[in-house]
Design an enzyme around this catalytic site. Structure first.
Site, short mmCIF file in Angstrom:
data_model
loop_
_atom_site.label_atom_id
_atom_site.label_comp_id
_atom_site.label_asym_id
_atom_site.label_seq_id
_atom_site.Cartn_x
_atom_site.Cartn_y
_atom_site.Cartn_z
N LYS A 1 0.78 -1.18 0.01
CA LYS A 1 -0.07 0.00 0.13
C LYS A 1 0.73 1.13 0.06
O LYS A 1 0.63 2.25 -0.78
CB LYS A 1 -0.79 -0.04 1.14
CG LYS A 1 -1.84 -1.20 1.19
CD LYS A 1 -2.79 -0.79 2.56
CE LYS A 1 -2.00 -0.99 3.78
NZ LYS A 1 -1.43 -2.39 4.23
N ARG B 1 -9.20 0.75 8.78
CA ARG B 1 -8.89 -0.39 9.26
C ARG B 1 -9.83 -1.37 9.92
O ARG B 1 -9.70 -2.70 10.30
CB ARG B 1 -7.77 -0.40 10.56
CG ARG B 1 -6.33 -0.34 9.76
CD ARG B 1 -5.64 -1.44 9.47
NE ARG B 1 -4.24 -1.82 9.81
CZ ARG B 1 -3.33 -1.04 9.76
NH1 ARG B 1 -3.53 0.03 8.57
NH2 ARG B 1 -2.10 -1.36 10.15
N ARG C 1 11.75 -6.74 5.54
CA ARG C 1 11.70 -5.25 5.33
C ARG C 1 12.27 -4.25 6.37
O ARG C 1 12.46 -4.71 7.43
CB ARG C 1 10.06 -4.82 5.46
CG ARG C 1 9.59 -3.32 5.16
CD ARG C 1 8.18 -3.39 4.91
NE ARG C 1 7.22 -3.14 6.03
CZ ARG C 1 5.81 -2.97 5.68
NH1 ARG C 1 5.50 -2.82 4.59
NH2 ARG C 1 5.07 -2.82 6.80
N ARG D 1 11.55 -2.61 12.34
CA ARG D 1 10.37 -1.91 13.16
C ARG D 1 10.06 -2.91 14.20
O ARG D 1 10.39 -4.24 14.11
CB ARG D 1 9.06 -1.80 12.26
CG ARG D 1 8.94 -0.24 11.55
CD ARG D 1 7.94 -0.41 10.35
NE ARG D 1 6.69 -0.93 11.06
CZ ARG D 1 5.62 -0.92 10.18
NH1 ARG D 1 5.48 -0.47 9.09
NH2 ARG D 1 4.64 -1.64 10.57
N ARG E 1 -0.09 -9.11 13.57
CA ARG E 1 -0.80 -8.12 12.39
C ARG E 1 -1.84 -8.86 11.12
O ARG E 1 -2.55 -8.43 10.95
CB ARG E 1 0.09 -7.35 12.08
CG ARG E 1 0.78 -6.45 13.03
CD ARG E 1 2.10 -5.76 12.71
NE ARG E 1 2.18 -4.95 11.51
CZ ARG E 1 3.33 -5.01 10.54
NH1 ARG E 1 4.55 -5.70 11.07
NH2 ARG E 1 3.34 -4.47 9.17
P1 ADP Z 1 1.08 -2.34 8.16
O1 ADP Z 1 0.11 -1.79 7.12
O2 ADP Z 1 2.55 -2.80 7.51
O3 ADP Z 1 0.88 -3.16 9.33
P2 ADP Z 1 1.24 0.32 9.31
O4 ADP Z 1 2.20 1.41 9.11
O5 ADP Z 1 -0.39 0.71 8.41
O6 ADP Z 1 1.30 -0.97 8.99
O7 ADP Z 1 0.66 0.24 10.81
C1 ADP Z 1 1.27 -0.04 11.84
C2 ADP Z 1 0.57 -0.10 13.32
O8 ADP Z 1 -0.05 1.44 13.42
C3 ADP Z 1 -0.56 -1.02 13.12
O9 ADP Z 1 -0.32 -2.25 13.49
C4 ADP Z 1 -1.58 -0.38 14.23
O10 ADP Z 1 -1.16 -0.73 15.37
C5 ADP Z 1 -1.44 0.98 14.14
N1 ADP Z 1 -2.36 1.53 13.09
C6 ADP Z 1 -1.96 1.97 11.94
N2 ADP Z 1 -3.13 2.59 11.25
C7 ADP Z 1 -4.25 2.18 11.95
C8 ADP Z 1 -5.69 2.20 11.86
N3 ADP Z 1 -6.09 2.87 10.92
N4 ADP Z 1 -6.49 1.84 12.98
C9 ADP Z 1 -5.95 1.18 13.91
N5 ADP Z 1 -4.49 1.12 14.08
C10 ADP Z 1 -3.80 1.69 13.12
#
Ligand code: ADP
Ligand code: ZN
Length: 215
Positions: free
Chosen positions: A13, A88, A127, A162, A173
């Site tokens: 994404k 999400r 990554r 990370r 996740r």
């Molecule tokens: P990825 O899609 O690679 O898991 P992101 O960078 O999008 O990673 O998100 C990392 C973390 O940030 C998630 O695991 C969550 O804890 C939090 N997070 C990000 N976006 C949201 C969201 N829209 N709602 C709830 N938690 C979020």
């Protein structure tokens, strides 16, 4: 363009969003980047989000909606936006629908980037991310390493793994994605906005998106 990018962690994404910003000046809005920036800056938001993120759990919907309500009203969103990692959950999608109606903004499309699980797992464990909150460039130790090991090409900051990219947090996740986020596919299908693109190359995903939008 005004798009939501859906897809499991590691589906690409962020990469696709960055490529799309170059096409028409739309901004990438990544809730993950915003939250990581807040954690590193030690803000109140960061303190509230940190423990959830470390475990690979979602941050509460109210915190996310607070961020997005402000962010979508910033002037740079006028040219368009690519929502990366938001919404999400179904409650976030419903709150977003209400927020966009209130701001009189219409989405063009919701893109579901569908990538096989083995590819996702391989990508996430290899990554690496730039530790500078302003940069957060993404690398991959196998397919896209920085020119100098451990150093960001763009800003010179250390490139790190990370906290939520340990095997345990990654599995968590992915489970969270299946349980909480995958239902959004049906939600946006009903809204008539969904386009699923299957493929592992971000270039191809971008081409299909621009073609679908007539760009
Ligand atoms: P990825 O899609 O690679 O898991 P992101 O960078 O999008 O990673 O998100 C990392 C973390 O940030 C998630 O695991 C969550 O804890 C939090 N997070 C990000 N976006 C949201 C969201 N829209 N709602 C709830 N938690 C979020
Ligand atoms: Zn950097």
């Amino acid at each position: 363009m005004r798009l939501i990018l859906l897809g499991a962690p590691g589906a690409g994404k962020g990469t696709v969003a960055k490529m799309l910003t170059k096409i028409d000046g739309s901004v990438q809005i990544s809730t993950g980047d915003i939250l990581r920036g807040a954690v590193q800056a030690g803000t109140e938001l960061g303190k509230q989000a940190e423990e959830y993120m470390k475990r690979g759990d979602l941050v509460p919907d109210e915190l996310i909606m607070g961020i997005m309500e402000k962010r979508l009203q910033e002037p740079d969103c006028a040219k368009g936006f690519l929502l990366d990692g938001f919404p999400r959950t179904i409650p976030q999608a419903e709150a977003l629908k209400e927020l966009l109606a209130r701001l009189d903004i219409k989405l063009d499309m919701v893109v579901n980037i569908d990538v096989p699980r083995e590819v996702i797992l391989d990508r996430l464990t290899t990554r690496r991310t730039c530790s500078n909150p302003e940069c957060q460039a993404i690398y991959n130790v196998k397919s896209n390493p920085p020119k100098q090991e451990g150093v960001c090409d763009k800003c010179g900051s250390p490139v790190i793994q990370r906290d939520d990219e340990t095997e345990e947090a990654i599995n968590h996740r992915l489970e969270t994605y299946n349980e909480k986020t995958a239902p959004l596919i049906g939600f946006y299908e009903k809204e008539g906005l969904l386009k699923t693109i299957t493929g592992t190359s971000s270039e191809v995903v971008v081409k299909e998106i621009t073609a679908a939008l007539g760009l």
